[in-house]
Motif scaffolding. Structure first.
Motif, mmCIF file in Angstrom:
data_model
loop_
_atom_site.group_PDB
_atom_site.id
_atom_site.type_symbol
_atom_site.label_atom_id
_atom_site.label_comp_id
_atom_site.label_asym_id
_atom_site.label_seq_id
_atom_site.Cartn_x
_atom_site.Cartn_y
_atom_site.Cartn_z
ATOM 1 N N UNK A 125 42.917 43.453 31.221
ATOM 2 C CA UNK A 125 43.672 44.524 31.870
ATOM 3 C C UNK A 125 42.735 45.563 32.478
ATOM 4 N N UNK A 126 41.692 45.927 31.747
ATOM 5 C CA UNK A 126 40.724 46.898 32.260
ATOM 6 C C UNK A 126 40.042 46.357 33.512
ATOM 7 N N UNK A 127 39.580 45.111 33.458
ATOM 8 C CA UNK A 127 38.862 44.518 34.588
ATOM 9 C C UNK A 127 39.763 44.388 35.811
ATOM 10 N N UNK A 128 40.976 43.902 35.600
ATOM 11 C CA UNK A 128 41.849 43.653 36.748
ATOM 12 C C UNK A 128 42.459 44.942 37.295
ATOM 13 N N UNK A 129 42.667 45.939 36.442
ATOM 14 C CA UNK A 129 43.151 47.221 36.962
ATOM 15 C C UNK A 129 42.075 47.887 37.800
ATOM 16 N N UNK A 130 40.841 47.842 37.312
ATOM 17 C CA UNK A 130 39.751 48.465 38.070
ATOM 18 C C UNK A 130 39.573 47.811 39.428
ATOM 19 N N UNK A 131 39.774 46.510 39.503
ATOM 20 C CA UNK A 131 39.532 45.780 40.754
ATOM 21 C C UNK A 131 40.798 45.567 41.585
ATOM 22 N N UNK A 132 41.922 46.088 41.118
ATOM 23 C CA UNK A 132 43.150 46.043 41.910
ATOM 24 C C UNK A 132 43.918 44.746 41.871
ATOM 25 N N UNK A 133 43.661 43.906 40.873
ATOM 26 C CA UNK A 133 44.335 42.612 40.802
ATOM 27 C C UNK A 133 45.391 42.538 39.690
#
Length: 233
Positions: A125-133
């Protein structure tokens, strides 16, 4: 398979690893792990940690380091590292070049997609929220924590396929680590390996599910298109 076919049965589902395939978090994560281990007495370089432990769950890394490096890690080392990694990823996680366009292409081709990672749902969730996915992939994410056994066990990929009601023979896994390739093979799934450098052992024809190598995600869409054309012929 030289006729363009990727999967043993018509291709229906593409299962993506997270780190190293969609999210460019492997290098900073491995540097953080390596630095922590060296502070505890290890002599492992950043490159050695990348080579040995890429794609492995933290508890597996702790077990192997204890056995091979002969250093004592705290019992809660995986939890400590997870907290440090999450803080780092909130600042530094970025997309692998071509990831967004590649996901668009999979959808445009009418294929199903899932993400299956040894990372926790919190980490993804952290990775995909930061990258907009995150909004695009929400509801399609599978963590090793869901099945109890991380890669190289096939359980995670099999769970992703079961969620879509797709047989393994119709699944293609996109991975970057030997650990993930082993899991895909054990699941009876074909695999495309995103690897810019380093060797990749390709099994002999008939030795198991097909494995292909690409060096950039831009190469994936043409592979999928050729495979679908062969399937439809």
């Amino acid at each position: 398979m030289t006729d363009g076919r990727l999967t043993a049965a018509p291709l229906r589902l593409v299962i993506f690893d997270c780190d190293g395939v969609l999210i460019d978090s492997e290098p900073p994560s491995n540097r953080l792990v390596a630095a922590d281990l060296r502070a505890r007495g290890s002599t492992l370089s950043d490159q050695a940690v990348q080579h040995r432990y890429a794609g492995k769950a933290l508890f597996m890394i702790a077990r192997e380091v204890t056995e091979t490096e002969k250093i004592v890690l705290p019992e809660d080392w995986p939890q400590q590292m997870k907290r440090s990694l999450l803080a780092m990823l909130e600042r530094e996680a970025s997309l692998i070049p071509g990831a967004r366009a590649m996901l668009d292409a999979v959808v445009r081709l009418g294929l199903l997609l899932r993400v299956a990672s040894n990372s926790s749902h919190e980490e993804m969730a952290i990775k995909f929220r930061r990258t907009g996915l995150y909004e695009r992939l929400a509801g399609r994410l599978h963590s090793a924590n869901d099945v109890g056994r991380p890669k190289p066990s096939p359980d995670l990929f099999l769970a992703a396929a079961a969620a879509e009601g797709v047989e393994p023979a119709s699944c293609l896994v996109v991975e970057d680590s030997d650990t993930g390739v082993a899991a895909a093979s054990a699941a009876g799934m074909a695999c495309v390996v995103l690897r810019r450098d380093g060797e990749l052992v390709i099994p002999a024809p008939g030795a198991g599910p097909a494995i292909r190598r690409i060096v950039h995600l831009d190469e994936l869409e043409p592979l999928l298109m050729r495979a679908m054309a062969v399937d439809a012929a």
